[in-house]
Design a protein around this motif. Sequence first.
Motif, PDB file in Angstrom:
ATOM      1  N   LEU A  89      -3.897   9.523  11.563  1.00 41.02           N
ATOM      2  CA  LEU A  89      -4.663   9.118  10.386  1.00 41.02           C
ATOM      3  C   LEU A  89      -4.391  10.147   9.299  1.00 41.02           C
ATOM      4  N   GLY A  90      -4.325   9.714   8.078  1.00 45.69           N
ATOM      5  CA  GLY A  90      -4.106  10.673   6.984  1.00 45.69           C
ATOM      6  C   GLY A  90      -2.961  10.190   6.124  1.00 45.69           C
ATOM      7  N   VAL A  91      -3.177  10.274   4.811  1.00 43.25           N
ATOM      8  CA  VAL A  91      -2.177   9.709   3.907  1.00 43.25           C
ATOM      9  C   VAL A  91      -0.881  10.520   3.904  1.00 43.25           C
ATOM     10  N   ALA A  92      -0.954  11.820   4.222  1.00 41.29           N
ATOM     11  CA  ALA A  92       0.285  12.597   4.288  1.00 41.29           C
ATOM     12  C   ALA A  92       1.161  12.065   5.423  1.00 41.29           C
TER      13      ALA A  92
ATOM     14  N   GLY B 249       0.861  -1.178   0.000  1.00 43.80           N
ATOM     15  CA  GLY B 249       0.000   0.000   0.000  1.00 43.80           C
ATOM     16  C   GLY B 249       0.900   1.232   0.000  1.00 43.80           C
ATOM     17  N   LEU B 250       0.305   2.383   0.190  1.00 48.42           N
ATOM     18  CA  LEU B 250       1.083   3.620   0.171  1.00 48.42           C
ATOM     19  C   LEU B 250       2.250   3.576   1.166  1.00 48.42           C
ATOM     20  N   SER B 251       1.978   3.149   2.416  1.00 41.82           N
ATOM     21  CA  SER B 251       3.041   3.162   3.442  1.00 41.82           C
ATOM     22  C   SER B 251       4.208   2.270   3.036  1.00 41.82           C
ATOM     23  N   GLY B 252       3.895   1.077   2.537  1.00 41.77           N
ATOM     24  CA  GLY B 252       4.945   0.125   2.191  1.00 41.77           C
ATOM     25  C   GLY B 252       5.763   0.604   0.999  1.00 41.77           C
TER      26      GLY B 252
ATOM     27  N   GLY C  57       1.822   2.539   9.257  1.00 41.69           N
ATOM     28  CA  GLY C  57       0.392   2.292   9.007  1.00 41.69           C
ATOM     29  C   GLY C  57      -0.479   3.296   9.726  1.00 41.69           C
ATOM     30  N   ASN C  58      -1.762   3.278   9.392  1.00 41.62           N
ATOM     31  CA  ASN C  58      -2.666   4.312   9.902  1.00 41.62           C
ATOM     32  C   ASN C  58      -3.170   4.036  11.330  1.00 41.62           C
ATOM     33  N   TYR C  59      -2.666   2.975  11.976  1.00 44.38           N
ATOM     34  CA  TYR C  59      -3.081   2.665  13.349  1.00 44.38           C
ATOM     35  C   TYR C  59      -2.022   3.110  14.369  1.00 44.38           C
TER      36      TYR C  59
ATOM     37  N   ILE D 141       6.695  -7.629  -0.343  1.00 47.36           N
ATOM     38  CA  ILE D 141       5.803  -8.793  -0.438  1.00 47.36           C
ATOM     39  C   ILE D 141       4.371  -8.331  -0.224  1.00 47.36           C
ATOM     40  N   GLU D 142       3.542  -8.608  -1.195  1.00 44.83           N
ATOM     41  CA  GLU D 142       2.162  -8.111  -1.173  1.00 44.83           C
ATOM     42  C   GLU D 142       1.182  -9.262  -1.396  1.00 44.83           C
ATOM     43  N   GLN D 143       0.189  -9.293  -0.533  1.00 44.55           N
ATOM     44  CA  GLN D 143      -0.818 -10.350  -0.578  1.00 44.55           C
ATOM     45  C   GLN D 143      -1.741 -10.251  -1.806  1.00 44.55           C
ATOM     46  N   ALA D 144      -2.053  -9.007  -2.190  1.00 46.30           N
ATOM     47  CA  ALA D 144      -2.990  -8.797  -3.316  1.00 46.30           C
ATOM     48  C   ALA D 144      -2.247  -8.941  -4.654  1.00 46.30           C
TER      49      ALA D 144
ATOM     50  N   ALA E  38       1.899 -13.920   1.039  1.00 43.42           N
ATOM     51  CA  ALA E  38       1.813 -13.401   2.407  1.00 43.42           C
ATOM     52  C   ALA E  38       3.239 -13.285   2.951  1.00 43.42           C
ATOM     53  N   GLY E  39       3.544 -12.143   3.550  1.00 43.91           N
ATOM     54  CA  GLY E  39       4.905 -11.913   4.046  1.00 43.91           C
ATOM     55  C   GLY E  39       5.165 -12.647   5.351  1.00 43.91           C
ATOM     56  N   THR E  40       6.449 -12.863   5.614  1.00 44.79           N
ATOM     57  CA  THR E  40       6.851 -13.385   6.927  1.00 44.79           C
ATOM     58  C   THR E  40       7.983 -12.507   7.438  1.00 44.79           C
TER      59      THR E  40
ATOM     60  N   GLY F 273     -10.344   4.710  -1.955  1.00 41.28           N
ATOM     61  CA  GLY F 273      -9.786   4.962  -0.616  1.00 41.28           C
ATOM     62  C   GLY F 273      -9.653   6.471  -0.448  1.00 41.28           C
ATOM     63  N   ALA F 274      -8.548   6.896   0.145  1.00 40.13           N
ATOM     64  CA  ALA F 274      -8.321   8.338   0.320  1.00 40.13           C
ATOM     65  C   ALA F 274      -8.425   9.029  -1.030  1.00 40.13           C
ATOM     66  N   ASN F 275      -9.008  10.225  -1.048  1.00 39.98           N
ATOM     67  CA  ASN F 275      -9.064  10.905  -2.345  1.00 39.98           C
ATOM     68  C   ASN F 275      -8.201  12.157  -2.418  1.00 39.98           C
TER      69      ASN F 275
ATOM     70  N   GLY G 194      -2.855  -0.999  -2.185  1.00 40.14           N
ATOM     71  CA  GLY G 194      -3.707  -1.241  -1.011  1.00 40.14           C
ATOM     72  C   GLY G 194      -5.074  -0.627  -1.183  1.00 40.14           C
ATOM     73  N   LEU G 195      -5.498   0.146  -0.192  1.00 45.08           N
ATOM     74  CA  LEU G 195      -6.845   0.742  -0.226  1.00 45.08           C
ATOM     75  C   LEU G 195      -6.990   1.766  -1.350  1.00 45.08           C
ATOM     76  N   ILE G 196      -5.863   2.333  -1.764  1.00 46.81           N
ATOM     77  CA  ILE G 196      -5.932   3.397  -2.768  1.00 46.81           C
ATOM     78  C   ILE G 196      -5.931   2.805  -4.168  1.00 46.81           C
TER      79      ILE G 196
END
Length: 394
Positions: A373-376, A10-13, A367-369, A30-33, A204-206, A53-55, A38-40
């Motif tokens: 919160l916020g893509v920036a 995703g964006l963070s990775g 990550g956002n947790y 390593i990406e599962q999808a 899936a990553g390990t 996702g975020a716009n 990701g969400l974007i």
Amino acid sequence: MRPARVIGAGLSGLVAAWHLADRGFAVEVIEQAPHPGGLIQSQQTEHGLVETGANAFVWDNTVAAWFQRLDLTPEFPQASSKRRYIFRNGRPWRWPLTVAESLGLAARLSAAFVTRATSAGEQETMEAWGRRVIGEGATRWLLEPAMQGVYASPPGVLSARAIFDGRRRGLRKLAAPRGGMGQFTTRLYERLCDRGVRVQFNSAGTVDAGVPTVVSTPAPAAAHLVAPHAPELAAAIARVRLASLATVTMFFEPHPDDIHGFGILFPSGTGINALGVLLNADIFAGRSTRRSETWIVGDRDQGLTAFDDDRLVQMLAADRRRVTGRDATPLSVHLTRRPAAIPVYDAAIGQVAPSLASLPPWLALAGNYLGRLGVAALLEQGAAAANRVRESAL
Ligand SMILES: Cc1cc2nc3c(=O)[nH]c(=O)nc-3n(C[C@H](O)[C@H](O)[C@H](O)COP(=O)(O)OP(=O)(O)OC[C@H]3O[C@@H](n4cnc5c(N)ncnc54)[C@H](O)[C@@H]3O)c2cc1C
């Protein structure tokens, strides 16, 4: 070259991978999808752009530097999008408070600043903070819709501490790439490939002890991945709940009575099921030649996001009828479900940061947790995570 791993594209990775590559690591992502972002994800449809996702980013120096690095042209919101509405008494208002509520709010705010009573208590929810500091009316008609608009959760569950600690000061302008947010992640992914970063999809990553690794998955997967290496932190991350969202972007023929602006927020109890609607083509020019609306549904009223597609779209058609007073058939409808959309900023979020110190030095999270919160903020987190594991490898 020293190896480094990033789990989650995703964006963070992707940002973490960029910084690791910059620092001379042989990076594998390593990406599962089957795709990055990701969400974007931005989809070009026959009637215009659809975001999943975020716009937009909140524009700051870090975001500006990224746009330059990726040769992207930022699009800023149109002046008309300064108008934001809140629904009350059957219609949208730019200022939803009555005169008495407005005067009460002004009096309460002045008193609170004088007595310095604005800081949040340890266990205080946003709702309790609102009632104490800005009063009942402003909490109900300003704070609640604002919180729903940003955090997709009602103020009664949000931790005031978590919200204030993660908040950026001041109002800043928004910006998005001309081709939508997906253009940012796609361009970043392409540049990473050009720089020799290997991205493995459908995997899936390990986490292998001692290998510099950035975990940039959503909270539940991150908890699982770090559990063998930092069990206390993993337990704190596992307690983070995720809000489910469904977004329905609909295109309509423009109508002379259409409201123009950024969007409308719907407080609970107003008869509207959606949390809000974004008026996409009013926000960013060139998004559609038609009227483009993204209706956002959360689980404020238990289980709405689990409705089947037809029921969800019919529910929103009824919402729209109540808001506009007329029926209209959409030109096209695009539904996205995000069962794990964004973390609920409740007290559990506040427990993650204090446990971060238990991470081994070769392991970092983005990550956002993690409190903002916020893509920036994710651009900064990706850089910080890469920096941390780089130092461990020195
Ligand atoms: C409808 C909606 C609207 C939003 N609006 C806004 C907004 O206006 N402003 C804003 O700032 N934010 C908004 N957000 C939130 C924002 O989009 C996210 O916070 C951000 O995109 C998260 O990026 P990320 O890279 O941290 O996580 P993600 O995008 O979730 O990426 C994580 C990646 O990790 C992968 N993954 C998961 N588990 C594993 C595993 N075990 N192994 C390998 N890979 C794995 C996933 O497949 C995914 O690709 C919105 C989100 C939604 C859903």
